[in-house]
Design a protein around this motif. Structure first.
Motif, mmCIF file in Angstrom:
data_model
loop_
_atom_site.group_PDB
_atom_site.id
_atom_site.type_symbol
_atom_site.label_atom_id
_atom_site.label_comp_id
_atom_site.label_asym_id
_atom_site.label_seq_id
_atom_site.Cartn_x
_atom_site.Cartn_y
_atom_site.Cartn_z
ATOM 1 N N VAL A 119 42.233 41.704 40.862
ATOM 2 C CA VAL A 119 42.279 40.911 39.979
ATOM 3 C C VAL A 119 40.634 40.185 40.557
ATOM 4 C CG1 VAL A 119 42.660 38.477 39.289
ATOM 5 C CG2 VAL A 119 44.527 40.220 39.497
ATOM 6 N N HIS A 120 39.691 40.037 39.312
ATOM 7 C CA HIS A 120 38.539 39.612 39.584
ATOM 8 C C HIS A 120 38.397 38.270 39.175
ATOM 9 C CE1 HIS A 120 36.515 43.796 40.143
ATOM 10 N NE2 HIS A 120 37.550 43.613 40.789
ATOM 11 N N GLU A 121 37.721 37.479 39.793
ATOM 12 C CA GLU A 121 37.664 35.957 39.392
ATOM 13 C C GLU A 121 35.853 35.546 39.453
ATOM 14 O OE1 GLU A 121 40.286 32.131 40.067
ATOM 15 O OE2 GLU A 121 39.351 32.802 41.888
ATOM 16 N N LEU A 122 35.621 35.190 38.449
ATOM 17 C CA LEU A 122 34.055 34.875 38.319
ATOM 18 C C LEU A 122 33.789 33.400 38.931
ATOM 19 C CD1 LEU A 122 30.983 35.224 37.916
ATOM 20 C CD2 LEU A 122 31.478 34.451 35.417
ATOM 21 N N VAL A 123 33.577 33.039 39.738
ATOM 22 C CA VAL A 123 33.337 31.636 40.398
ATOM 23 C C VAL A 123 31.814 31.129 40.114
ATOM 24 C CG1 VAL A 123 33.256 30.246 42.602
ATOM 25 C CG2 VAL A 123 34.948 32.077 42.231
ATOM 26 N N THR A 124 31.883 29.832 39.421
ATOM 27 C CA THR A 124 30.379 29.560 38.962
ATOM 28 C C THR A 124 30.269 28.036 39.720
ATOM 29 O OG1 THR A 124 30.542 30.559 37.182
ATOM 30 C CG2 THR A 124 28.846 28.788 37.347
ATOM 31 N N VAL A 125 29.374 27.775 40.396
ATOM 32 C CA VAL A 125 29.265 26.434 41.064
ATOM 33 C C VAL A 125 28.115 25.667 40.368
ATOM 34 C CG1 VAL A 125 28.687 25.099 43.222
ATOM 35 C CG2 VAL A 125 29.856 27.433 43.165
ATOM 36 N N THR A 126 28.414 24.450 39.848
ATOM 37 C CA THR A 126 27.177 23.668 39.301
ATOM 38 C C THR A 126 27.144 22.393 40.134
ATOM 39 O OG1 THR A 126 28.933 22.546 37.982
ATOM 40 C CG2 THR A 126 27.731 24.659 37.168
ATOM 41 N N ASN A 127 25.694 21.760 39.872
ATOM 42 C CA ASN A 127 25.723 20.440 40.570
ATOM 43 C C ASN A 127 25.844 19.339 39.652
ATOM 44 O OD1 ASN A 127 23.523 20.451 39.120
ATOM 45 N ND2 ASN A 127 22.154 21.009 40.158
ATOM 46 N N VAL A 159 33.304 23.420 41.178
ATOM 47 C CA VAL A 159 33.548 24.921 40.799
ATOM 48 C C VAL A 159 34.453 25.219 39.596
ATOM 49 C CG1 VAL A 159 34.340 26.988 42.072
ATOM 50 C CG2 VAL A 159 33.187 25.057 43.362
ATOM 51 N N THR A 160 34.167 26.268 38.889
ATOM 52 C CA THR A 160 34.853 26.832 38.023
ATOM 53 C C THR A 160 35.081 28.054 38.328
ATOM 54 O OG1 THR A 160 34.036 25.225 36.164
ATOM 55 C CG2 THR A 160 35.033 27.312 35.407
ATOM 56 N N ALA A 161 36.507 28.638 38.357
ATOM 57 C CA ALA A 161 36.896 29.829 38.417
ATOM 58 C C ALA A 161 37.595 30.562 37.270
ATOM 59 C CB ALA A 161 37.760 30.072 39.715
ATOM 60 N N GLU A 162 37.042 31.610 36.865
ATOM 61 C CA GLU A 162 37.466 32.241 35.488
ATOM 62 C C GLU A 162 38.011 33.881 35.655
ATOM 63 O OE1 GLU A 162 36.422 33.636 30.967
ATOM 64 O OE2 GLU A 162 34.826 32.580 32.237
ATOM 65 N N ILE A 163 39.257 34.187 35.395
ATOM 66 C CA ILE A 163 39.482 35.610 35.507
ATOM 67 C C ILE A 163 39.109 36.702 34.571
ATOM 68 C CG2 ILE A 163 41.719 37.213 35.415
ATOM 69 C CD1 ILE A 163 41.808 35.279 37.740
ATOM 70 N N THR A 164 38.281 37.441 35.133
ATOM 71 C CA THR A 164 37.619 38.289 34.072
ATOM 72 C C THR A 164 37.600 39.662 34.085
ATOM 73 O OG1 THR A 164 35.779 38.685 36.090
ATOM 74 C CG2 THR A 164 35.300 37.184 34.609
ATOM 75 N N GLU A 165 38.623 40.131 34.956
ATOM 76 C CA GLU A 165 39.066 41.593 35.044
ATOM 77 C C GLU A 165 40.267 41.807 35.770
ATOM 78 O OE1 GLU A 165 37.330 45.742 36.872
ATOM 79 O OE2 GLU A 165 35.814 44.150 36.304
ATOM 80 N N ARG A 166 40.844 42.608 35.459
ATOM 81 C CA ARG A 166 42.192 42.936 35.946
ATOM 82 C C ARG A 166 42.182 44.698 35.956
ATOM 83 N NH1 ARG A 166 48.032 41.195 33.849
ATOM 84 N NH2 ARG A 166 47.855 43.217 33.115
ATOM 85 N N ALA A 167 42.605 45.140 37.185
ATOM 86 C CA ALA A 167 42.784 46.789 37.184
ATOM 87 C C ALA A 167 43.878 47.228 38.184
ATOM 88 C CB ALA A 167 41.369 47.185 37.471
ATOM 89 N N PRO A 168 44.559 48.283 37.668
ATOM 90 C CA PRO A 168 45.472 48.833 38.609
ATOM 91 C C PRO A 168 44.699 49.357 39.981
ATOM 92 C CG PRO A 168 45.790 49.479 36.412
ATOM 93 C CD PRO A 168 44.368 48.906 36.425
ATOM 94 N N HIS A 169 45.647 49.132 40.885
ATOM 95 C CA HIS A 169 44.991 50.059 42.137
ATOM 96 C C HIS A 169 44.885 51.514 41.921
ATOM 97 C CE1 HIS A 169 44.678 51.363 46.297
ATOM 98 N NE2 HIS A 169 44.323 50.018 46.825
ATOM 99 N N PRO A 170 43.800 52.022 42.313
ATOM 100 C CA PRO A 170 43.556 53.532 42.198
ATOM 101 C C PRO A 170 44.731 54.305 42.697
ATOM 102 C CG PRO A 170 41.619 52.584 43.250
ATOM 103 C CD PRO A 170 42.586 51.413 42.820
ATOM 104 N N ARG A 171 44.934 54.106 44.018
ATOM 105 C CA ARG A 171 45.753 55.030 44.693
ATOM 106 C C ARG A 171 47.283 54.384 44.592
ATOM 107 N NH1 ARG A 171 41.455 54.355 47.770
ATOM 108 N NH2 ARG A 171 42.498 53.193 49.206
ATOM 109 N N ARG A 172 47.449 52.916 44.439
ATOM 110 C CA ARG A 172 48.948 52.641 44.510
ATOM 111 C C ARG A 172 49.129 51.541 43.393
ATOM 112 N NH1 ARG A 172 47.217 50.122 49.925
ATOM 113 N NH2 ARG A 172 48.504 48.405 49.029
ATOM 114 N N PRO A 173 48.982 52.118 42.097
ATOM 115 C CA PRO A 173 49.178 51.272 40.925
ATOM 116 C C PRO A 173 50.524 50.579 40.722
ATOM 117 C CG PRO A 173 49.185 53.731 40.242
ATOM 118 C CD PRO A 173 48.688 53.559 41.762
#
Length: 151
Positions: free
Chosen positions: A122-130, A102-116
């Motif tokens: 934080v979004h992390e793209l998880v890629t699973v390979t064989n 598994v590889t996990a890469e941070i792809t996005e960060r965004a303040p909370h819309p109501r409680r910044p």
């Protein structure tokens, strides 16, 4: 495992981490079937799958998702919570005896819309390979992460 305090500001787009391998066994598949009630013949019936185009039993997609997410769980961060998973795609089958990484890469960060001032996403793209470096699963893991308190 160790406990670390990692706040929203500490995550950088593009940072990544990778796991060691884990071989998927027949025991994994049988246990998952028992836990979920999914005894679909694609997972459980070796004779039937031998007559199908795929030719052999495959691991449940939800099993691979669960194992992959577990493989990314390392340090305990009390400042972050899993907020869910988006865009889950089962790209290729995983067979008994396949080893996944598994590889996990941070792809996005965004303040909370109501409680910044309190937290952000934080979004992390998880890629699973064989073992053949083929992508078998991808998903986006969403985290809700506390903002560093003002001093």
């Amino acid at each position: 495992m160790q406990t670390i305090d990692r706040f929203y500001e500490d995550y950088e787009i593009g940072e990544s981490r990778s796991s060691v391998g884990r071989t998927i066994t027949e025991a994994d598949i049988v246990l998952h079937a028992g836990q979920t009630g999914d005894f679909f013949p694609h997972h459980m019936d070796a004779e039937w799958t031998a007559t199908q185009p795929i030719g052999q039993r495959i691991a449940h997609g939800t099993l691979i998702l669960s194992v992959a997410v577990g493989m990314t769980a390392g340090d305990i961060n009390p400042q972050a919570l899993s907020y869910g998973y988006d865009r889950i795609r089962f790209i290729k089958p995983v067979f008994i005896g396949d080893t996944i990484r598994v590889t996990a890469e941070i792809t996005e960060r965004a303040p909370h819309p109501r409680r910044p001032d309190e937290c952000g996403h934080v979004h992390e793209l998880v890629t699973v390979t064989n073992q053949r470096s083929e992508t078998v699963l991808v998903l986006t893991h969403l985290y809700l992460v506390n903002v560093r308190p003002a001093v």
